[in-house]
Design an enzyme around this catalytic site. Structure first.
Site, PDB file in Angstrom:
ATOM      1  N   ASP A  53      43.663  22.817  41.312  1.00  0.00           N
ATOM      2  CA  ASP A  53      43.776  24.026  42.134  1.00  0.00           C
ATOM      3  C   ASP A  53      45.230  24.252  42.522  1.00  0.00           C
ATOM      4  O   ASP A  53      45.976  23.310  42.722  1.00  0.00           O
ATOM      5  CB  ASP A  53      42.910  23.919  43.392  1.00  0.00           C
ATOM      6  CG  ASP A  53      42.755  25.266  44.076  1.00  0.00           C
ATOM      7  OD1 ASP A  53      41.761  25.958  43.805  1.00  0.00           O
ATOM      8  OD2 ASP A  53      43.658  25.644  44.861  1.00  0.00           O
ATOM      9  N   VAL A 103      46.836  26.676  36.700  1.00  0.00           N
ATOM     10  CA  VAL A 103      46.440  26.550  35.297  1.00  0.00           C
ATOM     11  C   VAL A 103      47.066  27.677  34.472  1.00  0.00           C
ATOM     12  O   VAL A 103      47.046  28.838  34.870  1.00  0.00           O
ATOM     13  CB  VAL A 103      44.899  26.593  35.179  1.00  0.00           C
ATOM     14  CG1 VAL A 103      44.471  26.867  33.753  1.00  0.00           C
ATOM     15  CG2 VAL A 103      44.315  25.277  35.666  1.00  0.00           C
ATOM     16  N   CYS A 179      38.434  39.660  44.442  1.00  0.00           N
ATOM     17  CA  CYS A 179      37.741  39.906  45.702  1.00  0.00           C
ATOM     18  C   CYS A 179      38.623  40.566  46.758  1.00  0.00           C
ATOM     19  O   CYS A 179      38.198  40.745  47.884  1.00  0.00           O
ATOM     20  CB  CYS A 179      37.152  38.606  46.233  1.00  0.00           C
ATOM     21  SG  CYS A 179      38.379  37.353  46.540  1.00  0.00           S
TER      22      CYS A 179
END
Lengths: 338, 67
Positions: A53, A103, A179
Protein backbone atom coordinates in the site's frame (compact mmCIF):
# COMPACT_ATOMS: atom_id res chain seq x y z
CA UNK A 1 -6.43 -27.58 22.36
CA UNK A 2 -8.77 -27.56 19.41
CA UNK A 3 -7.40 -26.62 16.05
CA UNK A 4 -8.06 -22.92 15.33
CA UNK A 5 -9.17 -23.82 11.81
CA UNK A 6 -11.49 -26.66 12.82
CA UNK A 7 -14.70 -24.99 11.59
CA UNK A 8 -13.18 -24.08 8.25
CA UNK A 9 -11.64 -27.53 7.88
CA UNK A 10 -14.99 -29.19 8.50
CA UNK A 11 -16.32 -27.27 5.54
CA UNK A 12 -13.36 -27.36 3.15
CA UNK A 13 -11.67 -30.61 4.14
CA UNK A 14 -8.17 -31.21 5.47
CA UNK A 15 -6.58 -31.30 2.04
CA UNK A 16 -7.81 -27.81 1.24
CA UNK A 17 -6.74 -26.58 4.67
CA UNK A 18 -3.22 -27.88 3.96
CA UNK A 19 -3.23 -26.00 0.64
CA UNK A 20 -4.28 -22.82 2.44
CA UNK A 21 -1.36 -23.18 4.82
CA UNK A 22 1.07 -23.59 1.92
CA UNK A 23 -0.42 -20.74 -0.08
CA UNK A 24 0.92 -17.25 -0.47
CA UNK A 25 -1.51 -14.49 -1.31
CA UNK A 26 -0.66 -10.91 -2.21
CA UNK A 27 -3.18 -8.14 -1.66
CA UNK A 28 -2.63 -5.03 -3.76
CA UNK A 29 -3.87 -2.13 -1.65
CA UNK A 30 -4.68 -2.01 2.05
CA UNK A 31 -7.61 0.36 2.05
CA UNK A 32 -11.16 -0.82 2.57
CA UNK A 33 -11.18 -3.92 0.35
CA UNK A 34 -7.61 -4.79 1.31
CA UNK A 35 -8.34 -4.54 5.04
CA UNK A 36 -11.36 -6.76 4.74
CA UNK A 37 -9.66 -9.39 2.56
CA UNK A 38 -6.49 -9.38 4.62
CA UNK A 39 -8.34 -9.98 7.87
CA UNK A 40 -10.36 -12.87 6.42
CA UNK A 41 -7.32 -14.44 4.78
CA UNK A 42 -5.18 -14.09 7.90
CA UNK A 43 -7.89 -15.73 9.99
CA UNK A 44 -8.25 -18.46 7.36
CA UNK A 45 -4.57 -19.30 7.85
CA UNK A 46 -3.03 -18.38 4.49
CA UNK A 47 0.61 -19.33 5.07
CA UNK A 48 2.14 -16.18 3.66
CA UNK A 49 0.29 -12.94 3.18
CA UNK A 50 1.79 -9.92 1.42
CA UNK A 51 0.31 -6.43 1.69
CA UNK A 52 1.29 -3.51 -0.53
CA UNK A 53 0.00 0.00 0.00
CA UNK A 54 1.15 3.53 -0.78
CA UNK A 55 -0.93 5.47 1.71
CA UNK A 56 -1.00 6.19 5.45
CA UNK A 57 -3.92 5.98 7.86
CA UNK A 58 -6.27 8.97 7.79
CA UNK A 59 -9.25 9.67 10.04
CA UNK A 60 -11.64 9.37 7.10
CA UNK A 61 -10.50 5.74 6.61
CA UNK A 62 -11.80 4.46 9.95
CA UNK A 63 -15.45 4.30 8.85
CA UNK A 64 -14.69 1.27 6.65
CA UNK A 65 -11.03 0.22 6.85
CA UNK A 66 -11.34 -2.36 9.59
CA UNK A 67 -7.68 -2.96 10.39
CA UNK A 68 -7.01 0.59 11.59
CA UNK A 69 -7.52 2.50 14.81
CA UNK A 70 -7.53 6.07 16.05
CA UNK A 71 -4.03 5.51 17.35
CA UNK A 72 -2.83 4.68 13.84
CA UNK A 73 -4.31 8.00 12.69
CA UNK A 74 -2.54 9.89 15.49
CA UNK A 75 0.75 8.23 14.57
CA UNK A 76 0.13 8.71 10.86
CA UNK A 77 1.32 5.19 10.25
CA UNK A 78 1.60 3.87 6.73
CA UNK A 79 -1.26 1.45 6.11
CA UNK A 80 1.18 -1.31 5.17
CA UNK A 81 2.78 -1.05 8.65
CA UNK A 82 -0.45 -0.67 10.64
CA UNK A 83 -2.02 -3.57 8.72
CA UNK A 84 0.91 -5.89 9.39
CA UNK A 85 0.84 -5.09 13.12
CA UNK A 86 -2.89 -5.77 13.39
CA UNK A 87 -2.77 -8.94 11.27
CA UNK A 88 0.04 -10.34 13.40
CA UNK A 89 -2.16 -9.86 16.47
CA UNK A 90 -4.91 -11.78 14.71
CA UNK A 91 -2.74 -14.67 13.56
CA UNK A 92 0.85 -15.07 14.76
CA UNK A 93 1.25 -18.42 13.03
CA UNK A 94 1.46 -17.02 9.51
CA UNK A 95 4.04 -14.88 7.73
CA UNK A 96 2.98 -11.35 6.90
CA UNK A 97 5.11 -9.17 4.67
CA UNK A 98 4.22 -5.62 3.91
CA UNK A 99 5.57 -2.97 1.56
CA UNK A 100 5.02 0.79 1.55
CA UNK A 101 4.99 1.18 -2.19
CA UNK A 102 3.00 2.64 -5.00
CA UNK A 103 2.37 -0.23 -7.39
CA UNK A 104 3.46 0.53 -10.93
CA UNK A 105 4.53 -1.18 -14.11
CA UNK A 106 8.12 -1.42 -12.90
CA UNK A 107 7.74 -2.96 -9.45
CA UNK A 108 4.65 -5.13 -9.80
CA UNK A 109 6.39 -8.19 -11.26
CA UNK A 110 8.85 -8.41 -8.40
CA UNK A 111 6.06 -7.93 -5.87
CA UNK A 112 3.84 -10.73 -7.16
CA UNK A 113 6.63 -13.24 -7.78
CA UNK A 114 6.17 -16.52 -5.89
CA UNK A 115 2.57 -15.86 -4.92
CA UNK A 116 -0.24 -18.30 -5.62
CA UNK A 117 -3.06 -15.76 -5.87
CA UNK A 118 -3.34 -11.98 -6.30
CA UNK A 119 -6.23 -10.06 -4.72
CA UNK A 120 -7.13 -6.69 -6.19
CA UNK A 121 -7.82 -4.02 -3.61
CA UNK A 122 -6.55 -0.97 -5.43
CA UNK A 123 -8.53 2.25 -5.45
CA UNK A 124 -8.19 2.90 -9.14
CA UNK A 125 -8.80 1.01 -12.34
CA UNK A 126 -5.47 1.93 -13.93
CA UNK A 127 -3.53 0.05 -11.27
CA UNK A 128 -5.83 -2.95 -11.68
CA UNK A 129 -4.84 -3.04 -15.34
CA UNK A 130 -1.13 -3.00 -14.40
CA UNK A 131 -1.71 -5.89 -12.01
CA UNK A 132 -3.73 -7.70 -14.68
CA UNK A 133 -0.78 -7.50 -17.11
CA UNK A 134 1.65 -8.84 -14.51
CA UNK A 135 -0.74 -11.60 -13.42
CA UNK A 136 -1.15 -12.83 -16.99
CA UNK A 137 2.58 -12.63 -17.67
CA UNK A 138 3.37 -14.69 -14.57
CA UNK A 139 0.28 -16.89 -14.88
CA UNK A 140 -1.05 -16.17 -11.41
CA UNK A 141 -4.82 -16.05 -10.75
CA UNK A 142 -5.98 -12.48 -10.16
CA UNK A 143 -9.23 -11.64 -8.40
CA UNK A 144 -10.50 -8.26 -9.54
CA UNK A 145 -12.72 -6.30 -7.19
CA UNK A 146 -13.83 -2.70 -6.87
CA UNK A 147 -16.54 -0.76 -5.11
CA UNK A 148 -17.89 2.74 -4.78
CA UNK A 149 -21.08 4.13 -3.25
CA UNK A 150 -23.23 1.10 -2.53
CA UNK A 151 -22.10 -0.73 -5.67
CA UNK A 152 -19.36 -3.33 -6.08
CA UNK A 153 -18.17 -5.81 -8.64
CA UNK A 154 -15.84 -8.78 -8.86
CA UNK A 155 -14.32 -10.87 -11.59
CA UNK A 156 -11.86 -13.78 -11.34
CA UNK A 157 -9.08 -13.88 -13.92
CA UNK A 158 -7.55 -17.31 -14.40
CA UNK A 159 -4.63 -17.13 -16.87
CA UNK A 160 -5.07 -19.48 -19.80
CA UNK A 161 -8.75 -19.96 -19.06
CA UNK A 162 -10.87 -16.87 -18.58
CA UNK A 163 -10.81 -13.62 -20.53
CA UNK A 164 -8.57 -11.11 -18.73
CA UNK A 165 -9.55 -7.69 -17.44
CA UNK A 166 -8.17 -6.10 -20.60
CA UNK A 167 -10.48 -8.26 -22.78
CA UNK A 168 -13.46 -6.78 -20.95
CA UNK A 169 -12.66 -3.15 -21.72
CA UNK A 170 -14.96 -1.75 -24.33
CA UNK A 171 -12.92 1.42 -24.28
CA UNK A 172 -9.96 2.77 -22.37
CA UNK A 173 -10.50 3.90 -18.81
CA UNK A 174 -11.06 7.54 -18.10
CA UNK A 175 -10.73 9.71 -15.05
CA UNK A 176 -13.59 10.25 -12.68
CA UNK A 177 -14.26 6.65 -11.80
CA UNK A 178 -13.11 6.75 -8.20
CA UNK A 179 -14.89 7.42 -4.95
CA UNK A 180 -14.06 11.15 -4.93
CA UNK A 181 -17.51 12.18 -5.90
CA UNK A 182 -19.88 9.62 -4.43
CA UNK A 183 -18.37 8.25 -1.23
CA UNK A 184 -18.80 4.67 -0.09
CA UNK A 185 -20.59 2.72 2.66
CA UNK A 186 -18.90 -0.13 4.45
CA UNK A 187 -21.37 -3.00 3.77
CA UNK A 188 -20.53 -2.98 0.07
CA UNK A 189 -16.85 -3.26 0.98
CA UNK A 190 -17.56 -6.34 3.06
CA UNK A 191 -19.63 -7.97 0.32
CA UNK A 192 -17.10 -7.29 -2.42
CA UNK A 193 -14.19 -8.54 -0.31
CA UNK A 194 -16.22 -11.57 0.79
CA UNK A 195 -16.74 -12.57 -2.85
CA UNK A 196 -13.03 -12.15 -3.58
CA UNK A 197 -11.97 -14.17 -0.53
CA UNK A 198 -14.46 -16.91 -1.41
CA UNK A 199 -12.77 -17.12 -4.80
CA UNK A 200 -9.35 -17.42 -3.12
CA UNK A 201 -10.63 -20.32 -1.02
CA UNK A 202 -12.21 -21.93 -4.09
CA UNK A 203 -8.99 -21.69 -6.10
CA UNK A 204 -6.97 -23.16 -3.24
CA UNK A 205 -9.55 -25.93 -2.83
CA UNK A 206 -9.19 -26.84 -6.50
CA UNK A 207 -12.64 -25.66 -7.56
CA UNK A 208 -13.12 -24.41 -11.11
CA UNK A 209 -13.93 -20.72 -11.35
CA UNK A 210 -16.09 -19.60 -14.22
CA UNK A 211 -15.63 -16.25 -15.96
CA UNK A 212 -18.54 -14.61 -14.21
CA UNK A 213 -18.57 -10.86 -13.91
CA UNK A 214 -20.72 -10.09 -10.88
CA UNK A 215 -22.05 -6.84 -9.55
CA UNK A 216 -24.32 -5.83 -6.73
CA UNK A 217 -25.84 -2.70 -5.33
CA UNK A 218 -26.52 -3.22 -1.65
CA UNK A 219 -28.66 -0.07 -1.33
CA UNK A 220 -30.92 -0.86 -4.28
CA UNK A 221 -30.76 -4.60 -3.58
CA UNK A 222 -29.84 -5.24 -7.19
CA UNK A 223 -27.57 -7.93 -8.60
CA UNK A 224 -26.23 -8.73 -12.03
CA UNK A 225 -24.15 -11.56 -13.37
CA UNK A 226 -22.70 -12.00 -16.85
CA UNK A 227 -20.70 -14.93 -18.18
CA UNK A 228 -18.06 -13.15 -20.26
CA UNK A 229 -16.51 -16.19 -22.00
CA UNK A 230 -17.31 -14.73 -25.42
CA UNK A 231 -15.23 -11.60 -24.71
CA UNK A 232 -11.99 -13.59 -24.74
CA UNK A 233 -9.95 -11.75 -27.33
CA UNK A 234 -7.31 -13.67 -29.30
CA UNK A 235 -5.68 -10.34 -30.16
CA UNK A 236 -5.74 -9.03 -26.59
CA UNK A 237 -2.43 -7.19 -25.89
CA UNK A 238 -2.40 -8.76 -22.42
CA UNK A 239 -3.62 -12.35 -22.84
CA UNK A 240 -3.79 -12.86 -26.61
CA UNK A 241 -1.49 -14.88 -28.84
CA UNK A 242 1.19 -12.16 -28.98
CA UNK A 243 1.00 -10.30 -25.70
CA UNK A 244 2.87 -7.02 -25.25
CA UNK A 245 1.69 -6.27 -21.65
CA UNK A 246 1.16 -2.59 -22.41
CA UNK A 247 0.42 -1.56 -18.83
CA UNK A 248 3.83 -2.76 -17.64
CA UNK A 249 5.53 -0.28 -19.93
CA UNK A 250 7.38 2.04 -17.76
CA UNK A 251 6.90 5.77 -17.54
CA UNK A 252 10.11 7.53 -16.64
CA UNK A 253 8.37 10.58 -15.35
CA UNK A 254 7.03 12.13 -12.23
CA UNK A 255 3.59 10.61 -11.92
CA UNK A 256 0.64 12.32 -10.28
CA UNK A 257 -2.58 10.73 -9.06
CA UNK A 258 -5.55 12.42 -7.49
CA UNK A 259 -6.35 10.33 -4.40
CA UNK A 260 -9.70 8.78 -3.73
CA UNK A 261 -11.91 11.21 -1.76
CA UNK A 262 -9.04 12.96 -0.03
CA UNK A 263 -8.62 16.38 -1.67
CA UNK A 264 -5.05 15.26 -2.20
CA UNK A 265 -2.61 14.44 -4.94
CA UNK A 266 0.13 11.82 -4.87
CA UNK A 267 3.40 12.53 -6.64
CA UNK A 268 5.85 9.79 -7.43
CA UNK A 269 9.29 10.53 -8.81
CA UNK A 270 10.45 8.81 -11.98
CA UNK A 271 13.16 6.23 -12.44
CA UNK A 272 15.49 5.30 -9.58
CA UNK A 273 14.04 7.30 -6.73
CA UNK A 274 16.67 8.19 -4.16
CA UNK A 275 16.36 7.65 -0.44
CA UNK A 276 15.85 10.82 1.54
CA UNK A 277 16.88 11.26 5.15
CA UNK A 278 13.67 12.45 6.77
CA UNK A 279 15.24 13.92 9.96
CA UNK A 280 17.64 15.90 7.76
CA UNK A 281 14.77 17.12 5.60
CA UNK A 282 12.86 18.27 8.68
CA UNK A 283 15.94 20.04 10.02
CA UNK A 284 16.28 21.96 6.77
CA UNK A 285 12.58 22.77 6.64
CA UNK A 286 12.04 23.62 10.29
CA UNK A 287 11.53 27.36 9.76
CA UNK A 288 9.15 26.83 6.89
CA UNK A 289 6.74 24.22 8.22
CA UNK A 290 4.39 23.78 11.15
CA UNK A 291 2.95 20.81 13.03
CA UNK A 292 5.57 18.33 11.87
CA UNK A 293 5.07 14.63 12.62
CA UNK A 294 8.09 12.45 11.95
CA UNK A 295 8.10 8.67 12.18
CA UNK A 296 10.32 5.99 10.71
CA UNK A 297 8.43 5.98 7.46
CA UNK A 298 7.29 9.48 6.69
CA UNK A 299 7.38 13.17 7.49
CA UNK A 300 4.08 14.98 7.69
CA UNK A 301 3.90 18.75 8.06
CA UNK A 302 2.06 21.89 7.08
CA UNK A 303 3.81 23.84 4.32
CA UNK A 304 2.23 26.99 2.93
CA UNK A 305 -1.49 26.15 2.72
CA UNK A 306 -0.93 22.46 2.24
CA UNK A 307 -0.30 19.44 4.40
CA UNK A 308 2.51 17.43 2.91
CA UNK A 309 3.25 13.81 3.68
CA UNK A 310 6.68 12.89 2.42
CA UNK A 311 8.00 9.32 2.25
CA UNK A 312 11.69 8.50 2.24
CA UNK A 313 11.60 7.35 -1.39
CA UNK A 314 10.61 10.85 -2.45
CA UNK A 315 6.97 9.99 -2.91
CA UNK A 316 4.64 12.57 -1.50
CA UNK A 317 0.97 13.14 -0.81
CA UNK A 318 -0.09 16.77 -0.93
CA UNK A 319 -3.33 17.64 0.81
CA UNK A 320 -5.39 20.71 0.10
CA UNK A 321 -5.62 20.42 -3.65
CA UNK A 322 -6.88 18.03 -6.25
CA UNK A 323 -5.04 19.71 -9.08
CA UNK A 324 -1.99 17.84 -10.29
CA UNK A 325 -0.32 20.98 -11.64
CA UNK A 326 -0.62 22.85 -8.36
CA UNK A 327 0.66 19.83 -6.44
CA UNK A 328 3.74 19.57 -8.66
CA UNK A 329 4.58 23.21 -8.01
CA UNK A 330 4.19 22.80 -4.25
CA UNK A 331 6.35 19.66 -4.32
CA UNK A 332 9.09 21.52 -6.16
CA UNK A 333 9.08 24.39 -3.66
CA UNK A 334 9.11 21.90 -0.78
CA UNK A 335 11.91 19.64 -2.00
CA UNK A 336 14.27 22.51 -2.86
CA UNK A 337 15.10 22.70 0.85
CA UNK A 338 16.74 19.28 0.77
CA UNK B 1 -41.97 -0.85 -22.88
CA UNK B 2 -40.88 -2.83 -19.90
CA UNK B 3 -37.67 -4.86 -19.60
CA UNK B 4 -36.06 -6.84 -16.83
CA UNK B 5 -32.90 -4.93 -15.92
CA UNK B 6 -30.51 -6.52 -13.44
CA UNK B 7 -33.37 -8.61 -12.12
CA UNK B 8 -35.89 -5.80 -11.72
CA UNK B 9 -38.87 -4.94 -13.90
CA UNK B 10 -38.39 -1.45 -15.29
CA UNK B 11 -40.62 0.64 -17.52
CA UNK B 12 -39.00 3.08 -19.86
CA UNK B 13 -40.68 5.94 -21.56
CA UNK B 14 -40.34 6.45 -25.28
CA UNK B 15 -36.85 7.25 -26.44
CA UNK B 16 -35.22 4.23 -24.82
CA UNK B 17 -35.31 1.71 -27.63
CA UNK B 18 -31.68 0.67 -28.13
CA UNK B 19 -28.80 -0.41 -25.92
CA UNK B 20 -27.13 2.92 -26.62
CA UNK B 21 -30.19 4.84 -25.44
CA UNK B 22 -30.50 2.63 -22.39
CA UNK B 23 -26.88 3.31 -21.41
CA UNK B 24 -27.23 7.05 -21.79
CA UNK B 25 -30.50 6.94 -19.85
CA UNK B 26 -28.44 5.66 -16.89
CA UNK B 27 -25.50 7.98 -17.67
CA UNK B 28 -23.27 5.01 -18.46
CA UNK B 29 -22.38 5.97 -22.03
CA UNK B 30 -18.81 6.91 -21.13
CA UNK B 31 -18.22 4.11 -18.67
CA UNK B 32 -16.61 0.76 -19.13
CA UNK B 33 -19.57 -1.60 -19.26
CA UNK B 34 -20.52 -5.11 -20.22
CA UNK B 35 -24.08 -5.46 -21.53
CA UNK B 36 -25.99 -8.67 -21.96
CA UNK B 37 -29.40 -8.98 -23.61
CA UNK B 38 -31.22 -12.29 -23.27
CA UNK B 39 -27.96 -14.05 -22.26
CA UNK B 40 -25.98 -12.74 -25.24
CA UNK B 41 -23.27 -10.10 -24.73
CA UNK B 42 -23.76 -7.08 -26.97
CA UNK B 43 -20.54 -5.81 -28.50
CA UNK B 44 -19.89 -2.08 -28.33
CA UNK B 45 -20.20 -1.55 -32.08
CA UNK B 46 -23.76 -2.89 -31.91
CA UNK B 47 -25.04 -0.65 -29.08
CA UNK B 48 -26.56 1.75 -31.59
CA UNK B 49 -28.34 -0.85 -33.69
CA UNK B 50 -29.35 -3.36 -31.04
CA UNK B 51 -32.97 -2.59 -30.29
CA UNK B 52 -34.74 -3.67 -27.15
CA UNK B 53 -38.10 -5.38 -27.04
CA UNK B 54 -40.74 -5.68 -24.39
CA UNK B 55 -39.76 -8.37 -21.88
CA UNK B 56 -36.05 -8.45 -22.75
CA UNK B 57 -33.80 -9.62 -19.96
CA UNK B 58 -30.93 -7.14 -19.74
CA UNK B 59 -27.89 -7.20 -17.48
CA UNK B 60 -25.58 -4.20 -17.30
CA UNK B 61 -22.39 -4.22 -15.25
CA UNK B 62 -20.26 -1.11 -15.16
CA UNK B 63 -16.73 -0.83 -13.87
CA UNK B 64 -15.71 1.52 -11.11
CA UNK B 65 -12.41 2.41 -9.50
CA UNK B 66 -12.36 2.45 -5.74
CA UNK B 67 -11.74 0.07 -2.99
Amino acid sequence: MTNRYSRQELFLGSKAQAKIKEASVIIIGAGALGSASAEMLARAGIGRLTIVDRDYVDLSNLQRQQLYTEEDVRNQLPKAIAAKTRLEQINSEIIINSFIQDVNGLNIEELIEDHSVIVDATDNFETSLIVNDAALKHRIPFLFGACVGSYGLTYPIIPGETPCLHCLLNHLPMDGMTCDTVGVISPIVQITAALQVTQVLQILSGETLFPMLQSMDIWKNEKAEINVTQLKNKLCPTCGEHPSYPFLLFENQMKTDVLCGRDAVQLRPGLKPKTYSLPYLLERLKNHVTNPVLNRYLLSCKFEDYRIVFFEDGRSIIHGTNEAKKARAVYKRFIQFY
Amino acid sequence: MSIILNGNNVDHQEGVNTVEQLLSHYHLENRIVVVEVNKEIVMKENYKTMSLSHGDVVEIIHFVGGG
